[in-house]
Motif scaffolding. Sequence first.
Motif, PDB file in Angstrom:
ATOM      1  N   TYR A   1       2.344 -27.513  46.567  1.00  0.00           N
ATOM      2  CA  TYR A   1       1.991 -26.089  46.591  1.00  0.00           C
ATOM      3  C   TYR A   1       1.579 -25.641  47.991  1.00  0.00           C
ATOM      4  O   TYR A   1       0.948 -26.394  48.726  1.00  0.00           O
TER       5      TYR A   1
ATOM      6  N   SER B   1     -11.182 -21.888  42.211  1.00  0.00           N
ATOM      7  CA  SER B   1     -11.124 -20.522  41.707  1.00  0.00           C
ATOM      8  C   SER B   1      -9.729 -20.204  41.168  1.00  0.00           C
ATOM      9  O   SER B   1      -9.579 -19.565  40.119  1.00  0.00           O
ATOM     10  N   LEU B   2      -8.722 -20.660  41.884  1.00  0.00           N
ATOM     11  CA  LEU B   2      -7.342 -20.431  41.455  1.00  0.00           C
ATOM     12  C   LEU B   2      -7.045 -21.172  40.142  1.00  0.00           C
ATOM     13  O   LEU B   2      -6.179 -20.774  39.367  1.00  0.00           O
ATOM     14  N   GLU B   3      -7.802 -22.221  39.875  1.00  0.00           N
ATOM     15  CA  GLU B   3      -7.647 -22.926  38.603  1.00  0.00           C
ATOM     16  C   GLU B   3      -8.465 -22.274  37.491  1.00  0.00           C
ATOM     17  O   GLU B   3      -8.540 -22.782  36.377  1.00  0.00           O
ATOM     18  N   GLY B   4      -9.114 -21.167  37.809  1.00  0.00           N
ATOM     19  CA  GLY B   4      -9.868 -20.431  36.792  1.00  0.00           C
ATOM     20  C   GLY B   4     -11.295 -20.927  36.602  1.00  0.00           C
ATOM     21  O   GLY B   4     -11.877 -20.799  35.535  1.00  0.00           O
TER      22      GLY B   4
ATOM     23  N   TYR C   1      -4.204 -28.167  40.985  1.00  0.00           N
ATOM     24  CA  TYR C   1      -3.818 -28.945  39.783  1.00  0.00           C
ATOM     25  C   TYR C   1      -3.650 -30.432  40.101  1.00  0.00           C
ATOM     26  O   TYR C   1      -2.823 -31.120  39.488  1.00  0.00           O
ATOM     27  N   GLY C   2      -4.384 -30.936  41.097  1.00  0.00           N
ATOM     28  CA  GLY C   2      -4.273 -32.349  41.457  1.00  0.00           C
ATOM     29  C   GLY C   2      -2.988 -32.682  42.191  1.00  0.00           C
ATOM     30  O   GLY C   2      -2.635 -33.862  42.325  1.00  0.00           O
TER      31      GLY C   2
ATOM     32  N   ARG D   1      -1.677 -24.991  32.438  1.00  0.00           N
ATOM     33  CA  ARG D   1      -2.707 -24.507  33.356  1.00  0.00           C
ATOM     34  C   ARG D   1      -2.993 -23.011  33.160  1.00  0.00           C
ATOM     35  O   ARG D   1      -3.278 -22.280  34.109  1.00  0.00           O
TER      36      ARG D   1
ATOM     37  N   LYS E   1      -5.455 -21.586  32.177  1.00  0.00           N
ATOM     38  CA  LYS E   1      -6.801 -21.153  32.573  1.00  0.00           C
ATOM     39  C   LYS E   1      -6.803 -20.441  33.925  1.00  0.00           C
ATOM     40  O   LYS E   1      -7.704 -19.655  34.221  1.00  0.00           O
ATOM     41  N   SER E   2      -5.780 -20.722  34.736  1.00  0.00           N
ATOM     42  CA  SER E   2      -5.665 -20.032  36.032  1.00  0.00           C
ATOM     43  C   SER E   2      -5.625 -18.514  35.870  1.00  0.00           C
ATOM     44  O   SER E   2      -5.910 -17.776  36.800  1.00  0.00           O
TER      45      SER E   2
ATOM     46  N   LEU F   1      -7.581 -16.794  34.224  1.00  0.00           N
ATOM     47  CA  LEU F   1      -8.896 -16.286  33.827  1.00  0.00           C
ATOM     48  C   LEU F   1      -9.380 -15.099  34.677  1.00  0.00           C
ATOM     49  O   LEU F   1      -9.747 -14.049  34.135  1.00  0.00           O
TER      50      LEU F   1
ATOM     51  N   TYR G   1     -18.968 -14.738  39.709  1.00  0.00           N
ATOM     52  CA  TYR G   1     -18.340 -13.816  40.658  1.00  0.00           C
ATOM     53  C   TYR G   1     -18.998 -12.439  40.597  1.00  0.00           C
ATOM     54  O   TYR G   1     -19.250 -11.919  39.508  1.00  0.00           O
TER      55      TYR G   1
END
Lengths: 445, 165
Positions: free
Chosen positions: A77, A180-183, A201-202, B25, B27-28, B30, B70
């Motif tokens: 990425y 943050s991008l991973e939620g 995502y690792g 994924r 959850k991204s 969110l 946030y």
Amino acid sequence: MGKKILLEHINVPGINTLEVYRKMGGYESVRKAVNEMTPDAIVEEVKKSGLRGRGGAGFPTGMKWSFLDKSTDKPRYLVCNADESEPGTFKDRYLMQRIPHALIEGMITSSYALGARTSYIYVRGEMMPVIRILEKAIKEAYAAGLLGKNILGSSYSLDLYVQPGGGAYICGEETALLESLEGKRGNPRNKPPFPAVWGLYGCPTVVNNVETIADIPWIVNHGGDAYAAIGVGKSTGTKLISACGNINKPGVYEIELGITVEDFIYSDEYCGGIANGRELKAVVAGGSSVPILPKNLILTTANNEKRLMTYESLSDGGFATGTMLGSGGFIVFDEQQCIVRNLWNFSRFYHHESCGQCSPCREGTGWMEKVLHRIEYGHGKMEDIDLLVSIAKNIEGKTICPLGEAAAWPVASAIRHFRAEFEAHVQNPDSCCKKHLHRELVHSH
Amino acid sequence: MNIEYIKEKRKGEIADIISRYPADRKKSALLPLLHIAQEENGWLPVDAMDEVADILDIKPIEVYEVASFYTMFHLKPIGKYVLEVCRTGPCCNVGAEELIHYLEDKLGVAVGETTADGLFTIKPVECLAACGTGPVLQIGPEYHYHENLTREKLDQLIDELRRAN
């Protein structure tokens, strides 16, 4: 006029649209990359260019790219750090707002070089207007075959998305940004492993600043050597400097690295001198985190050489007498500015923005704010000054991410260079900030 | 869950956002979904956050812990127009602090409070990356920037917003 790489066409009407951007030569690097160059050849050019991360750390971009772990079959990425929030820094917002395609072109060419099939631009949430501009520009690029499947008829495909943040300075730290991008909450990760090995995502990930990415097309078009020929020594190329504070012409300027600080502050091409006919007092040269320097030390080094706008010259003398180029957030203070009040304001900022993960930062930033507040508001004691130095020392180097240093350096440097001003506040609180004392700026968290 | 905030209303947009990430994924999505929920409701009640959790197949606590981290997310009812004035150093050096006090006096509420008619909340915000054109404020949900602010511009802005209601 110095060489312009990023802002050459900034004033061309309609440069925010794909049509005009392409007319001015835009997206040539995508054509050249996918048709004529291997990904590794691009990485080599970026290495040769000497380009360094423009977000603040100044780490060589080509080297960062070459660390990307290619030994796994996991996806790779590219994530663009557009979480610009360092006080005094507003260059990325300016660039994205005015020439969104410069970033998008850079993202496509860089993603190709890194072998990424999906890339994200993480924009701080407060910049919703910029997010709308970028999304519109991305849509145009998809429609023109510059994004999506088989870009310009090649075998390379890429999807590019904009991700909004939620309001958190800490997400400018690259691992917090990935969280943050991973939620998740923006808590920085322990390093190693670095994102090049364990990122989004690792998976192997490169995180680069907006300006860094926007520099890539020029390097691909003209070659790394041509880029390295601009600038001085290891400070190659141009840099966007966002200048603000008590100057005649606040704004974003593209400079060739290597001009003198004096020229940048006083020439009409850039800041145009100090506003209202006043005298220069101090400068924070690279965003609020870097050490503040008084007039004599920002204009000349301790060895009495003219200070240059380069990574090396600004840090000459270490923290005893130097500072850092940082993000290029150039904040100028005139003779009427109070260092104590400004430092209190910045300390409140870092306290507010500490993620709370590491005790020295979570507790230390709050403590520094409290002590500075009492000095500013007339209840300080002489021993508070050394207490601040001690707290700063106990934060620095003891936290997972550099927010600790970012909070500590301004305090340590302000007291190093302006101790007398702190003493005067303690001895005679009415002497300086009287006008503020009757009413406080609410600093609720 | 009694009220649906976004599930049907913003269905297409939500599906589009979720498609941006790998299937495992979700959850991204969110933060983008929380922005949408706040846009719909003005603030984030618990059942709106629960709805987001449901859409993304995550536990409600995963949403609460993020929403509370946030600064853009409002977890309590808030004015229709949230006036976010930058209070960080560079803006204060060009008069932001005086303008915040002016706004407080004009609206008769302190920073962090909402006017009795529910129209305005003054919320302090940190550096908005507009230091060269400060003082600056923005107003959600569009978050349009109002730069080089003066008392006159503030008066005009408040008048316009009042007239619109």
